[in-house]
Design a protein around this motif. Structure first.
Motif, short mmCIF file in Angstrom:
data_model
loop_
_atom_site.label_atom_id
_atom_site.label_comp_id
_atom_site.label_asym_id
_atom_site.label_seq_id
_atom_site.Cartn_x
_atom_site.Cartn_y
_atom_site.Cartn_z
N LYS A 335 3.16 -5.62 -12.27
CA LYS A 335 4.43 -4.95 -12.49
C LYS A 335 4.26 -3.44 -12.53
N THR A 336 3.21 -2.99 -13.22
CA THR A 336 2.93 -1.55 -13.29
C THR A 336 2.51 -1.02 -11.93
N MET A 337 1.78 -1.82 -11.17
CA MET A 337 1.36 -1.40 -9.83
C MET A 337 2.58 -1.17 -8.93
N ILE A 338 3.54 -2.05 -9.00
CA ILE A 338 4.74 -1.92 -8.16
C ILE A 338 5.47 -0.63 -8.49
N LYS A 339 5.60 -0.32 -9.77
CA LYS A 339 6.25 0.92 -10.17
C LYS A 339 5.45 2.14 -9.71
N SER A 340 4.13 2.02 -9.77
CA SER A 340 3.26 3.13 -9.37
C SER A 340 3.38 3.43 -7.88
N LEU A 341 3.52 2.38 -7.08
CA LEU A 341 3.62 2.57 -5.62
C LEU A 341 4.83 3.41 -5.24
N GLU A 342 5.89 3.32 -6.03
CA GLU A 342 7.09 4.10 -5.76
C GLU A 342 6.90 5.58 -6.10
#
Length: 381
Positions: A335-342
């Protein structure tokens, strides 16, 4: 300062680098070989360097000449899994004065240390990991018993570690003479990639308009490659995955690609030679590292050098290499990775390269080694 030290004449400057690990990682041609990078930095300072690599399939010792003052010596060895055993007399054959011993939790490390002391070979330990992260309980208990034995020897000699995490572990075990010395890149072997990102994508058969993520590593459980597919399954079709690696999970990964209906969003390559890998790093938007026990991460260094930011799970190597929020992101979960990609931007890539050039280079690491060992113009240790 090394204990039990002797004075070395200036003409006797034979430096050995011994890798006790006897496995498949770090093979030449698919890696920015750590030992060669350090050897080049030492050779510039007047040392003759011999890199000893153990090979359980060899019957006879052979040499590979890297340059006038650098040789790779492939040494016949026996092995238990990745733990190598060899005849230490090879160090006498090459009249080694100073030895970098890549000890980690290797079973044979204390024997080599005793041999060096007996024959007055000055040495120091260079450590990337201490305790086992195996999911097999019995194996972990056994390997950690060897680790504790090795730690007793580390306390008596100069010890360098690859990350602050390992330093903290050893300090809690009573080891005090520790210095953090990062692994570097050998910038001289990295090809210049002059093409634009779009030109590279066209040349490499990658989509032009997608956000391209990459996973580079062995397809084994410890690298967590299945999680990169879980991540892709949660991302929309703006994202495309470049998957590079081989291993026992390959067929399972292909099965998951079909299950998640990702066939049109994944490009798989089994292996890419190191010289070609840099074009891929420059062509993508982000390298993903899923390994929660990553000791260091050469692919992270190489990607960042090519201005490719990295999103990684928290682990000893990534925590040290990545400046969180500046050159990439450190994450606890998908979940944190997905936010980081943005949140990735072009400036992160620029700062990634600057960080690697300034901190993770062999010249500065070499200087720290020689300074710490108090080697001066008279080569006194």
């Amino acid at each position: 300062m090394l204990k039990d030290a002797t004075t070395i004449n200036r003409v006797d400057k034979n430096f050995g680098i011994l890798r006790l690990y006897c496995g498949s990682s770090g093979q030449k041609g698919y890696y920015n070989l750590q030992e060669v990078g350090l050897a080049k930095a030492l050779a510039k300072r007047g040392y003759s360097v011999f890199i000893f690599l153990l090979n359980s399939e060899l019957k006879k010792r052979n040499e590979e000449i890297v340059s006038e003052n650098i040789r790779i010596v492939h040494v016949p060895a026996k092995n238990i899994v990745n733990h190598g055993f060899f005849k230490c007399s090879v160090l006498l054959d090459y009249e080694i004065n100073i030895l970098q011993l890549q000890s980690d939790n290797q079973i044979y490390a204390p024997h080599v240390m005793k041999f060096c002391k007996k024959h007055k070979i000055n040495f120091y330990n260079y450590i990337g990991t201490v305790f086992s992260d195996s999911k097999n309980y019995l194996k972990r208990i056994l390997m950690n018993s060897f680790s504790r034995r090795n730690i007793g020897y580390f306390s008596e000699h100069s010890t360098f570690v690859k990350t602050p995490h390992v330093k903290d572990q050893l300090k809690t075990m009573g080891v005090r003479n520790i210095e953090v010395l990062p692994v570097g890149l050998d910038f001289n072997v990295i090809p210049q990639v002059l093409e634009s990102k779009n030109a590279l994508r066209k040349m490499l058969g990658l989509p032009i308009k997608k956000k391209i993520l990459a996973f580079v590593g062995r397809l084994e459980e410890y690298k967590q490659p299945l999680d990169i597919l879980k991540l892709m399954h949660k991302l929309d079709d703006r994202y495309f995955l470049l998957l590079i690696g081989k291993g026992s999970l390959k067929e399972i990964l292909f099965s998951k690609i079909r299950e998640y209906k990702l066939e049109g969003r994944v490009k798989y390559l089994e292996a890419v030679p190191n010289q070609e890998m840099h074009s891929y790093y420059k062509a993508i938007d982000c390298l993903i590292n899923m390994n929660q026990h990553e000791i260091f991460g050469m692919s992270i260094l190489e990607a960042m050098y090519q201005e490719c930011p990295v999103v990684a799970r928290h682990a000893p190597g990534p925590n040290f290499i990545i400046d969180n929020g500046v050159t990439g992101f450190l994450c606890d979960d998908l979940k944190t990775m997905i936010k980081s990609l943005e949140k990735l931007d072009e400036n992160m890539g620029i700062q990634s390269k600057e960080r690697i050039i300034n901190i993770f280079n062999w010249d500065s690491t070499c200087e720290k080694i020689l300074k710490s060992l108090t080697i001066n113009e008279n080569v006194k240790i």
